[in-house]
Enzyme design. Structure first.
Site, PDB file in Angstrom:
ATOM      1  N   ASP A   1     -10.052 -15.354 -16.692  1.00 55.17           N
ATOM      2  CA  ASP A   1     -10.884 -15.850 -15.596  1.00 55.17           C
ATOM      3  C   ASP A   1     -11.963 -16.814 -16.113  1.00 55.17           C
ATOM      4  O   ASP A   1     -12.647 -16.509 -17.100  1.00 55.17           O
ATOM      5  CB  ASP A   1     -11.544 -14.628 -14.952  1.00 55.17           C
ATOM      6  CG  ASP A   1     -12.285 -14.944 -13.681  1.00 55.17           C
ATOM      7  OD1 ASP A   1     -11.644 -15.369 -12.713  1.00 55.17           O
ATOM      8  OD2 ASP A   1     -13.522 -14.751 -13.659  1.00 55.17           O
TER       9      ASP A   1
ATOM     10  N   ASP B   1      -2.097  -1.086  -3.680  1.00 51.73           N
ATOM     11  CA  ASP B   1      -2.300  -0.329  -4.917  1.00 51.73           C
ATOM     12  C   ASP B   1      -1.134  -0.548  -5.881  1.00 51.73           C
ATOM     13  O   ASP B   1      -0.133  -1.194  -5.537  1.00 51.73           O
ATOM     14  CB  ASP B   1      -2.512   1.157  -4.611  1.00 51.73           C
ATOM     15  CG  ASP B   1      -1.504   1.678  -3.600  1.00 51.73           C
ATOM     16  OD1 ASP B   1      -0.316   1.357  -3.750  1.00 51.73           O
ATOM     17  OD2 ASP B   1      -1.900   2.394  -2.644  1.00 51.73           O
TER      18      ASP B   1
ATOM     19  N   GLU C   1      -8.081 -19.937 -16.875  1.00 47.74           N
ATOM     20  CA  GLU C   1      -8.622 -20.733 -15.776  1.00 47.74           C
ATOM     21  C   GLU C   1      -9.741 -21.589 -16.352  1.00 47.74           C
ATOM     22  O   GLU C   1     -10.784 -21.078 -16.750  1.00 47.74           O
ATOM     23  CB  GLU C   1      -9.156 -19.831 -14.666  1.00 47.74           C
ATOM     24  CG  GLU C   1      -9.659 -20.622 -13.475  1.00 47.74           C
ATOM     25  CD  GLU C   1     -10.482 -19.786 -12.497  1.00 47.74           C
ATOM     26  OE1 GLU C   1     -10.651 -20.220 -11.360  1.00 47.74           O
ATOM     27  OE2 GLU C   1     -10.978 -18.710 -12.894  1.00 47.74           O
TER      28      GLU C   1
ATOM     29  N   ASP D   1      -5.372  -9.783 -15.402  1.00 47.51           N
ATOM     30  CA  ASP D   1      -6.518 -10.670 -15.303  1.00 47.51           C
ATOM     31  C   ASP D   1      -7.592 -10.129 -16.248  1.00 47.51           C
ATOM     32  O   ASP D   1      -7.902  -8.933 -16.228  1.00 47.51           O
ATOM     33  CB  ASP D   1      -7.037 -10.656 -13.856  1.00 47.51           C
ATOM     34  CG  ASP D   1      -7.495 -12.007 -13.381  1.00 47.51           C
ATOM     35  OD1 ASP D   1      -8.309 -12.616 -14.083  1.00 47.51           O
ATOM     36  OD2 ASP D   1      -7.054 -12.439 -12.303  1.00 47.51           O
TER      37      ASP D   1
ATOM     38  N   ASP E   1      -4.059   3.904   2.667  1.00 44.58           N
ATOM     39  CA  ASP E   1      -5.477   3.734   3.026  1.00 44.58           C
ATOM     40  C   ASP E   1      -5.806   2.313   3.476  1.00 44.58           C
ATOM     41  O   ASP E   1      -6.958   1.981   3.685  1.00 44.58           O
ATOM     42  CB  ASP E   1      -6.372   4.139   1.841  1.00 44.58           C
ATOM     43  CG  ASP E   1      -6.188   3.224   0.634  1.00 44.58           C
ATOM     44  OD1 ASP E   1      -5.277   2.357   0.658  1.00 44.58           O
ATOM     45  OD2 ASP E   1      -6.936   3.369  -0.344  1.00 44.58           O
TER      46      ASP E   1
ATOM     47  N   HIS F   1      -5.663 -17.024  -4.978  1.00 44.91           N
ATOM     48  CA  HIS F   1      -6.510 -16.204  -4.115  1.00 44.91           C
ATOM     49  C   HIS F   1      -7.876 -16.831  -3.842  1.00 44.91           C
ATOM     50  O   HIS F   1      -8.724 -16.194  -3.221  1.00 44.91           O
ATOM     51  CB  HIS F   1      -6.700 -14.844  -4.795  1.00 44.91           C
ATOM     52  CG  HIS F   1      -7.436 -14.988  -6.095  1.00 44.91           C
ATOM     53  ND1 HIS F   1      -6.909 -15.658  -7.179  1.00 44.91           N
ATOM     54  CD2 HIS F   1      -8.676 -14.602  -6.466  1.00 44.91           C
ATOM     55  CE1 HIS F   1      -7.795 -15.659  -8.154  1.00 44.91           C
ATOM     56  NE2 HIS F   1      -8.867 -15.032  -7.751  1.00 44.91           N
ATOM     57  N   ASP F   2      -8.090 -18.040  -4.338  1.00 46.56           N
ATOM     58  CA  ASP F   2      -9.378 -18.709  -4.134  1.00 46.56           C
ATOM     59  C   ASP F   2      -9.296 -19.887  -3.158  1.00 46.56           C
ATOM     60  O   ASP F   2     -10.315 -20.511  -2.871  1.00 46.56           O
ATOM     61  CB  ASP F   2      -9.907 -19.261  -5.475  1.00 46.56           C
ATOM     62  CG  ASP F   2     -10.284 -18.168  -6.450  1.00 46.56           C
ATOM     63  OD1 ASP F   2     -10.724 -17.094  -6.001  1.00 46.56           O
ATOM     64  OD2 ASP F   2     -10.134 -18.388  -7.674  1.00 46.56           O
TER      65      ASP F   2
ATOM     66  N   ASP G   1       0.839  -1.194   0.000  1.00 44.68           N
ATOM     67  CA  ASP G   1       0.000   0.000   0.000  1.00 44.68           C
ATOM     68  C   ASP G   1       0.874   1.245   0.000  1.00 44.68           C
ATOM     69  O   ASP G   1       1.545   1.527   0.982  1.00 44.68           O
ATOM     70  CB  ASP G   1      -0.891  -0.042   1.253  1.00 44.68           C
ATOM     71  CG  ASP G   1      -1.770   1.180   1.390  1.00 44.68           C
ATOM     72  OD1 ASP G   1      -1.952   1.897   0.392  1.00 44.68           O
ATOM     73  OD2 ASP G   1      -2.274   1.402   2.502  1.00 44.68           O
TER      74      ASP G   1
HETATM   75  C1  GLC Z   1     -12.420 -17.110 -10.748  1.00 39.83           C
HETATM   76  C2  GLC Z   1     -11.611 -16.237  -9.828  1.00 39.83           C
HETATM   77  C3  GLC Z   1     -12.421 -15.984  -8.583  1.00 39.83           C
HETATM   78  C4  GLC Z   1     -13.709 -15.282  -8.958  1.00 39.83           C
HETATM   79  C5  GLC Z   1     -14.457 -16.052 -10.034  1.00 39.83           C
HETATM   80  C6  GLC Z   1     -15.530 -15.210 -10.655  1.00 39.83           C
HETATM   81  O1  GLC Z   1     -12.617 -18.365 -10.232  1.00 39.83           O
HETATM   82  O2  GLC Z   1     -10.373 -16.818  -9.565  1.00 39.83           O
HETATM   83  O3  GLC Z   1     -11.722 -15.231  -7.629  1.00 39.83           O
HETATM   84  O4  GLC Z   1     -14.517 -15.154  -7.823  1.00 39.83           O
HETATM   85  O5  GLC Z   1     -13.627 -16.481 -11.077  1.00 39.83           O
HETATM   86  O6  GLC Z   1     -14.968 -14.225 -11.467  1.00 39.83           O
END
Ligand code: GLC
Length: 503
Positions: free
Chosen positions: A195, A29, A249, A98, A25, A310-311, A21
């Protein structure tokens, strides 16, 4: 060696809200990322993937995009994005953005127009029906349809109601999304992470599932249209110089189902989550590695390797907090055949943050792995200002970048040694993979390229194990640094791993 960069690269995933950051805040960023690029260089990765940075109401923390060609003010400006790309390139780091093609935010002007009336020119950009079919959304066991009172029809959303699915059968949608790619390619990004890209192709009839399914469509949706749309997307990327690449993905979890989405005229690579899904067990890892390699060879594709993102719960959390296990897995991640994607913070051995109910914000329950990165051992851990948007991960006093960069025995130092070795080692980057043996405790495999031969030995058990066949080889990298630069004596210690070279 004429392999493209993305086959040799190790990509570092940055979740922008949580990385660094600069504005103070409490939300990460782009300027913060730019200030910390030296960490990526120190570590030795080749590129970074940024989770979404676009303007968004943040119902799904940026995966609900309200404008694909700008930057959310939380993260900075378009100029900051340009500066970051240029700064990364000066350090020889590639940049992947992304790209979220399956759905927009419900606040995107396309959807606002679409929901305005049944005759609006944007109506057909989304999927409207008088009667919903029986599909289920992700994150909740409820229908993937929401009734929009104004026009009395339902719209499809495979994720949140705030994430309406685009209608890729409409050529105008495809053109608009290609223009998004061009917008960023013109700004010099090296490619994209796409994605849930397996969802874009849909049978226009949207038929019911027979039999009815209770799981989310995201885990099994397949439609031949997707391959057509991927070919068009690939042509856009191929229209640019500089080897632009896209990793998609494809959330199907079976390498044989995933591989057909990649290849010379579709995705450059598709994510493979087999290792991420595997229990910490030699047999589970061997099965995953073998399945991935088989699929890649059968389809002539290039694999990917993933331990975290991140999932998902972080590696350390999935392995009961045991760093020795996370170290063994790190050796596999960076030595198996395929392009590794490393989730920022996994190199510090971070565990998931414990997030009290009043601070939970993600509708998908994924806050823990998205905790902020601690940069040092001071009280604010380098986030100079308000408390960050999520609590710190456990042990930030030792599991922080500064402390681990100082300590040659740290997890980060191990990642660095592995990345160094891999960078200098075409056999580890590109070599063939051959699994050796079938021990329930020890996973062994070889990587060979021409005369170069490497052997990886990973002991998943808590007892020392004898290993045949590599006696006298030299230890190039070991989970324990004091085992390096020695001759391998045939014994691998409890829960540890080595990368060996022929003497
Ligand atoms: C993918 C992303 C996830 C998001 C989902 C919907 O699985 O990795 O974080 O919530 O798509 O866009």
């Amino acid at each position: 060696m004429d392999a493209p960069w993305w086959q040799r690269a190790v990509i570092y995933q940055i979740y922008p809200r949580s990385f660094a950051d600069a504005s103070g805040d409490g939300i990460g960023d782009l300027a913060g990322i730019q200030q910390h690029l030296d960490h990526l260089t120190w570590l030795g990765v080749d590129g970074l993937w940024l989770s979404p940075i676009y303007p968004s109401p943040m119902a799904d923390f940026g995966y609900d995009v309200a404008n694909y060609t700008d930057v959310d003010p939380l993260f900075g400006t378009l100029t900051d994005a340009d500066d970051l790309v240029a700064a990364a390139h000066r350090r020889n780091l590639k940049v992947l953005l992304d790209w979220v093609p399956n759905h927009t935010s419900n606040r995107h002007p396309w959807f606002m127009a679409s929901r305005g009336s049944r005759t609006n020119p944007y109506r057909d950009w989304y999927l409207w029906r008088d009667e919903p079919n029986n599909w289920r959304q992700a994150f909740a066991p409820t229908p993937a349809w929401t009734l929009d009172e104004r026009t009395g029809q339902y719209y499809l959303h495979l994720f949140l109601p705030e994430q309406p699915d685009l209608n890729w059968n409409n050529p105008a949608v495809r053109r608009a999304m290609h223009d998004v790619l061009r917008f960023w390619l013109d700004r010099d990004v090296d490619g994209f992470r796409a994605d849930v890209v397996h969802l874009i192709g849909k049978d226009p009839a949207l038929p019911d599932d027979q039999p009815v399914r209770s799981d989310s469509r995201v885990s099994f949706h397949e439609d031949p249209h997707t391959h057509r749309w991927l070919r068009e997307i690939r042509a856009v990327l191929d229209g640019y110089d500089g080897d632009r690449a896209m990793v998609g993905e494809v959330n199907l979890r079976d390498p044989m189902a995933i591989a057909p989405y990649a290849g010379p005229d579709q995705l450059h690579m598709a994510f493979d989550f087999r290792l991420l899904d595997a229990a910490f067990d030699a047999t589970a890892f061997r099965t995953a590695i073998t399945a991935t390699d088989h699929a890649a060879r059968t389809h002539g594709t290039w694999p990917t390797v993933v331990l975290g993102n991140h999932d998902q719960a972080r590696v350390l959390t999935r392995y009961d907090g045991r760093e020795d296990r996370a170290r063994v897995a790190a050796v596999v991640l960076l030595t198996v055949r395929g392009t590794p994607f490393l989730f920022a913070g996994d190199e510090l051995g971070l565990a998931d943050a414990v997030v009290p109910p009043e601070r939970r914000v993600d509708p998908g329950g994924r806050d823990g792995c998205r905790a902020p990165i601690p940069w040092n051992g001071r009280r604010d851990h380098g986030w100079n200002g308000d408390d960050p948007w999520l609590p710190w991960p456990p042990e930030p006093d030792v599991r922080n970048v500064a402390a681990q960069r100082r300590d040659p025995d740290s997890m980060a130092a191990l990642y660095r040694r592995l990345l160094r070795r891999r960078r200098d080692d075409p056999a580890l980057q590109l070599g063939d993979l051959d699994v050796v043996g079938s021990s329930p405790d020890v996973l062994s495999y070889e990587r060979t390229l021409g005369d170069e031969r490497r052997r990886v030995v990973a002991n998943f058990s808590d007892q020392a194990q004898q290993v045949a066949g590599a006696h006298g080889w030299s230890v190039l990298v070991a989970t324990r640094r004091d085992h390096e630069d020695r001759v391998f004596d045939g014994t691998i210690g409890p829960c540890s791993a080595v990368v060996l070279g022929v003497p």
